[in-house]
Write a protein that holds these residues in place. Sequence first.
Motif, PDB file in Angstrom:
ATOM      1  N   ASP A   1       0.833  -1.206   0.000  1.00  0.00           N
ATOM      2  CA  ASP A   1       0.000   0.000   0.000  1.00  0.00           C
ATOM      3  C   ASP A   1       0.868   1.257   0.000  1.00  0.00           C
ATOM      4  OD1 ASP A   1      -2.323  -1.516   0.014  1.00  0.00           O
ATOM      5  OD2 ASP A   1      -2.653  -1.309   2.183  1.00  0.00           O
ATOM      6  N   LEU A   2       1.928   1.249   0.786  1.00  0.00           N
ATOM      7  CA  LEU A   2       2.838   2.396   0.802  1.00  0.00           C
ATOM      8  C   LEU A   2       3.469   2.597  -0.570  1.00  0.00           C
ATOM      9  CD1 LEU A   2       4.478   1.786   4.280  1.00  0.00           C
ATOM     10  CD2 LEU A   2       3.158   3.822   3.644  1.00  0.00           C
ATOM     11  N   LEU A   3       3.926   1.523  -1.176  1.00  0.00           N
ATOM     12  CA  LEU A   3       4.563   1.608  -2.492  1.00  0.00           C
ATOM     13  C   LEU A   3       3.581   2.129  -3.537  1.00  0.00           C
ATOM     14  CD1 LEU A   3       7.213   1.085  -3.976  1.00  0.00           C
ATOM     15  CD2 LEU A   3       6.402  -1.241  -4.427  1.00  0.00           C
ATOM     16  N   THR A   4       2.341   1.633  -3.499  1.00  0.00           N
ATOM     17  CA  THR A   4       1.311   2.095  -4.436  1.00  0.00           C
ATOM     18  C   THR A   4       1.053   3.593  -4.266  1.00  0.00           C
ATOM     19  OG1 THR A   4       0.282  -0.081  -4.502  1.00  0.00           O
ATOM     20  CG2 THR A   4      -1.108   1.777  -5.133  1.00  0.00           C
ATOM     21  N   ALA A   5       1.198   4.082  -3.040  1.00  0.00           N
ATOM     22  CA  ALA A   5       0.984   5.513  -2.759  1.00  0.00           C
ATOM     23  C   ALA A   5       2.222   6.350  -3.096  1.00  0.00           C
ATOM     24  CB  ALA A   5       0.605   5.698  -1.292  1.00  0.00           C
TER      25      ALA A   5
ATOM     26  N   THR B   1       9.716  -2.577  10.722  1.00  0.00           N
ATOM     27  CA  THR B   1       9.947  -1.462   9.811  1.00  0.00           C
ATOM     28  C   THR B   1       9.058  -1.586   8.574  1.00  0.00           C
ATOM     29  OG1 THR B   1      12.224  -1.273  10.581  1.00  0.00           O
ATOM     30  CG2 THR B   1      11.711  -0.236   8.462  1.00  0.00           C
ATOM     31  N   LEU B   2       8.443  -0.455   8.200  1.00  0.00           N
ATOM     32  CA  LEU B   2       7.599  -0.407   7.004  1.00  0.00           C
ATOM     33  C   LEU B   2       8.284   0.330   5.861  1.00  0.00           C
ATOM     34  CD1 LEU B   2       4.171   0.445   8.668  1.00  0.00           C
ATOM     35  CD2 LEU B   2       5.084  -1.815   8.081  1.00  0.00           C
ATOM     36  N   ALA B   3       8.913   1.476   6.179  1.00  0.00           N
ATOM     37  CA  ALA B   3       9.566   2.286   5.137  1.00  0.00           C
ATOM     38  C   ALA B   3      10.687   3.099   5.764  1.00  0.00           C
ATOM     39  CB  ALA B   3       8.555   3.218   4.474  1.00  0.00           C
TER      40      ALA B   3
ATOM     41  N   VAL C   1      12.588  10.187   7.696  1.00  0.00           N
ATOM     42  CA  VAL C   1      12.286   9.398   8.894  1.00  0.00           C
ATOM     43  C   VAL C   1      12.043   7.951   8.481  1.00  0.00           C
ATOM     44  CG1 VAL C   1      11.289  11.340  10.164  1.00  0.00           C
ATOM     45  CG2 VAL C   1       9.806   9.863   8.817  1.00  0.00           C
ATOM     46  N   THR C   2      12.025   7.080   9.471  1.00  0.00           N
ATOM     47  CA  THR C   2      11.676   5.674   9.269  1.00  0.00           C
ATOM     48  C   THR C   2      10.289   5.462   9.851  1.00  0.00           C
ATOM     49  OG1 THR C   2      13.986   4.988   9.363  1.00  0.00           O
ATOM     50  CG2 THR C   2      12.337   3.297   9.802  1.00  0.00           C
ATOM     51  N   LEU C   3       9.406   4.854   9.061  1.00  0.00           N
ATOM     52  CA  LEU C   3       8.041   4.551   9.489  1.00  0.00           C
ATOM     53  C   LEU C   3       7.998   3.096   9.944  1.00  0.00           C
ATOM     54  CD1 LEU C   3       4.968   5.211   9.681  1.00  0.00           C
ATOM     55  CD2 LEU C   3       4.816   4.477   7.273  1.00  0.00           C
ATOM     56  N   VAL C   4       7.496   2.868  11.160  1.00  0.00           N
ATOM     57  CA  VAL C   4       7.420   1.522  11.729  1.00  0.00           C
ATOM     58  C   VAL C   4       6.046   1.294  12.339  1.00  0.00           C
ATOM     59  CG1 VAL C   4       9.897   1.600  12.274  1.00  0.00           C
ATOM     60  CG2 VAL C   4       8.240   2.122  14.073  1.00  0.00           C
ATOM     61  N   ARG C   5       5.745   0.036  12.622  1.00  0.00           N
ATOM     62  CA  ARG C   5       4.622  -0.318  13.493  1.00  0.00           C
ATOM     63  C   ARG C   5       5.238  -0.883  14.756  1.00  0.00           C
ATOM     64  NH1 ARG C   5      -0.863  -1.075  11.369  1.00  0.00           N
ATOM     65  NH2 ARG C   5      -1.284  -1.700  13.502  1.00  0.00           N
ATOM     66  N   MET C   6       4.801  -0.397  15.877  1.00  0.00           N
ATOM     67  CA  MET C   6       5.302  -0.877  17.160  1.00  0.00           C
ATOM     68  C   MET C   6       4.814  -2.300  17.400  1.00  0.00           C
ATOM     69  SD  MET C   6       7.035   1.677  18.133  1.00  0.00           S
ATOM     70  CE  MET C   6       7.469   1.074  19.740  1.00  0.00           C
ATOM     71  N   LEU C   7       5.642  -3.095  18.073  1.00  0.00           N
ATOM     72  CA  LEU C   7       5.209  -4.384  18.592  1.00  0.00           C
ATOM     73  C   LEU C   7       4.950  -4.143  20.067  1.00  0.00           C
ATOM     74  CD1 LEU C   7       4.767  -7.290  17.611  1.00  0.00           C
ATOM     75  CD2 LEU C   7       7.010  -7.833  18.512  1.00  0.00           C
ATOM     76  N   VAL C   8       3.713  -4.316  20.491  1.00  0.00           N
ATOM     77  CA  VAL C   8       3.338  -4.007  21.872  1.00  0.00           C
ATOM     78  C   VAL C   8       4.242  -4.818  22.810  1.00  0.00           C
ATOM     79  CG1 VAL C   8       1.485  -4.080  23.579  1.00  0.00           C
ATOM     80  CG2 VAL C   8       0.980  -3.427  21.201  1.00  0.00           C
ATOM     81  N   PRO C   9       4.935  -4.137  23.733  1.00  0.00           N
ATOM     82  CA  PRO C   9       5.924  -4.809  24.597  1.00  0.00           C
ATOM     83  C   PRO C   9       5.283  -5.571  25.754  1.00  0.00           C
ATOM     84  CG  PRO C   9       5.909  -2.465  25.043  1.00  0.00           C
ATOM     85  CD  PRO C   9       4.943  -2.695  23.912  1.00  0.00           C
ATOM     86  N   SER C  10       4.737  -6.736  25.448  1.00  0.00           N
ATOM     87  CA  SER C  10       4.134  -7.578  26.486  1.00  0.00           C
ATOM     88  C   SER C  10       5.217  -8.124  27.416  1.00  0.00           C
ATOM     89  CB  SER C  10       3.385  -8.748  25.847  1.00  0.00           C
ATOM     90  OG  SER C  10       4.306  -9.639  25.235  1.00  0.00           O
TER      91      SER C  10
END
Length: 174
Positions: free
Chosen positions: A23-27, A130-132, A85-94
């Motif tokens: 989706d990011l690449l398409t955008a 990491t996403l981008a 910047v680097t775009l990431v999704r956090m992994l919830v720190p359980s």
Amino acid sequence: MVHSVELLFDHGTEKAVGRMWDDLLTAGIRSLATHRSPSNRPHVTLSVAESMDDSVDDALCALLDRLPMPCVLGAPTLFGGGRTVTLVRMLVPSQNLLGLHADVHRVCLPHMSGGPLPHTEPGQWTPHVTLARRVPPDQLATAVMQPGMFGDISATAVALRHWDGNNRVVHPIG
């Protein structure tokens, strides 16, 4: 180059992250979808060092009984600043994730000649996927508004690997 120990996901989680990359690449945002190396797959880096001897692979096998581990991909976050910047999704720190991270750190220490990079030590580590990378500020609004960027994603961590960046070799653990 560096060596790292990484946590890998099940097929469903990899597909969800892959959709975000696409989706990011398409955008028009250069995401990890453009990285064509066979080693490129969604992961969470647990430990990083300038060097790690191959005997770490056998030592890490003792931690495989902790997997599979349910986890949650949480909010998008930005690292860095300045020109990109680097775009990431956090992994919830359980508690389970933080415990695995601490044990990976402990197991890896004797196999690192120069010790770990500080940002991967317990208490300093930020679990993320990491996403981008190198996203310019003028693309940030577009990046974070992509489908699937918000809302928790149930995930399952299923494996460990050792990435030897010097030789560009992946060592699956176990």
